[in-house]
Write a protein that holds these residues in place. Sequence first.
Motif, PDB file in Angstrom:
ATOM      1  N   ILE A   1      -2.555  35.557   3.950  1.00 44.45           N
ATOM      2  CA  ILE A   1      -2.487  35.949   5.367  1.00 44.45           C
ATOM      3  C   ILE A   1      -3.904  36.151   5.920  1.00 44.45           C
ATOM      4  CG2 ILE A   1      -1.850  37.825   6.936  1.00 44.45           C
ATOM      5  CD1 ILE A   1       0.724  38.157   5.321  1.00 44.45           C
ATOM      6  N   SER A   2      -4.734  36.830   5.137  1.00 44.13           N
ATOM      7  CA  SER A   2      -6.115  37.077   5.569  1.00 44.13           C
ATOM      8  C   SER A   2      -6.913  35.779   5.634  1.00 44.13           C
ATOM      9  CB  SER A   2      -6.804  38.053   4.607  1.00 44.13           C
ATOM     10  OG  SER A   2      -6.142  39.303   4.606  1.00 44.13           O
TER      11      SER A   2
ATOM     12  N   LYS B   1      -6.367  33.158   8.596  1.00 49.46           N
ATOM     13  CA  LYS B   1      -6.926  33.484   9.906  1.00 49.46           C
ATOM     14  C   LYS B   1      -8.232  32.740  10.152  1.00 49.46           C
ATOM     15  CE  LYS B   1      -4.950  38.150   9.906  1.00 49.46           C
ATOM     16  NZ  LYS B   1      -5.240  39.602   9.859  1.00 49.46           N
ATOM     17  N   LEU B   2      -8.879  32.310   9.069  1.00 47.96           N
ATOM     18  CA  LEU B   2     -10.184  31.655   9.182  1.00 47.96           C
ATOM     19  C   LEU B   2     -10.071  30.135   9.212  1.00 47.96           C
ATOM     20  CD1 LEU B   2     -12.023  33.813   6.480  1.00 47.96           C
ATOM     21  CD2 LEU B   2     -11.903  34.222   8.946  1.00 47.96           C
TER      22      LEU B   2
ATOM     23  N   LYS C   1      -6.375  25.387  12.814  1.00 44.43           N
ATOM     24  CA  LYS C   1      -4.931  25.245  13.016  1.00 44.43           C
ATOM     25  C   LYS C   1      -4.571  23.791  13.334  1.00 44.43           C
ATOM     26  CE  LYS C   1      -4.265  29.720  12.694  1.00 44.43           C
ATOM     27  NZ  LYS C   1      -5.652  30.106  12.415  1.00 44.43           N
TER      28      LYS C   1
ATOM     29  N   LYS D   1       1.467  29.145  14.844  1.00 43.54           N
ATOM     30  CA  LYS D   1       0.574  29.820  13.917  1.00 43.54           C
ATOM     31  C   LYS D   1       1.241  29.872  12.545  1.00 43.54           C
ATOM     32  CE  LYS D   1      -1.713  34.279  13.125  1.00 43.54           C
ATOM     33  NZ  LYS D   1      -1.882  35.665  13.624  1.00 43.54           N
TER      34      LYS D   1
ATOM     35  N   GLN E   1       2.589  30.837   9.023  1.00 42.19           N
ATOM     36  CA  GLN E   1       2.908  32.158   8.508  1.00 42.19           C
ATOM     37  C   GLN E   1       3.079  32.121   6.985  1.00 42.19           C
ATOM     38  OE1 GLN E   1       5.917  34.208  10.893  1.00 42.19           O
ATOM     39  NE2 GLN E   1       5.601  32.723  12.525  1.00 42.19           N
TER      40      GLN E   1
END
Length: 253
Positions: A142-143, A146-147, A150, A156, A158
Amino acid sequence: MLTGKGHRVSVLAVDPSSSTSGGSLLGDKTRMTELSRDMNAYIRASPTRGTLGGVTRTTNEAILLCEGGGYDVVLVETVGVGQSEFAVADMVDMFVLLLPPAGGDELQGIKRGIIEMADLVAVTKADGELLVPARKLQAEYISAMKLLRKRSKIWKPQVLRISARNGEGVVEMWDKMIMFRDLMLTSGELQQRRSRQQRVWMWNLIQENVLEHFRNHPAVRDQISSIEGKVLSGLLSPGLAADLLLKAFSDRH
């Protein structure tokens, strides 16, 4: 679960072929005991036969045949692949990455590669003694995600936890898939993705046929054995050997 909701499900399972014998076990039906007995489900196991990317050369055609046969849910299960082998992402509407906990490869795909192609990440076997490692792996991904760049402007990716043993997270995972489909259809991104996949498919077929034509060309075929032998013995470098075969091919055209 899906057939109980009225869906007709097709599972295209790809098994790795042996690099030595060329054989494949094709034993996927043995671990899908309930589904294999379901009249609304179809399971087809296929060997890779040396094809990279975790899929077979005919996976695209098989998907189309299943859709034409009335299967509204087509699941393509690939072989375990590395960071650069994710050809299935160019064949399906949604690419789901399954990650087992405590596998020793946590965050290996993070820098680039397969994780960037995933529309959904599911940490599997999240039960019993593996529940804590599964939670840890989920938090790490998850962390990390984010970087990452996409694939979609509206979706987004998951990270979920699922367990085939107790069924935890499976319904939630399907709900996320439905949400993804609805968003992609409404925005028009799904049609754009399918159009790009058609272009990739075209070039893949061209590459396969050009290589086959090259190998079977008389000027090349007559020299392959000799040049391969020289490469194996160290008399020729792979680069020079390739140049010689390419020159033999071009000189005859």
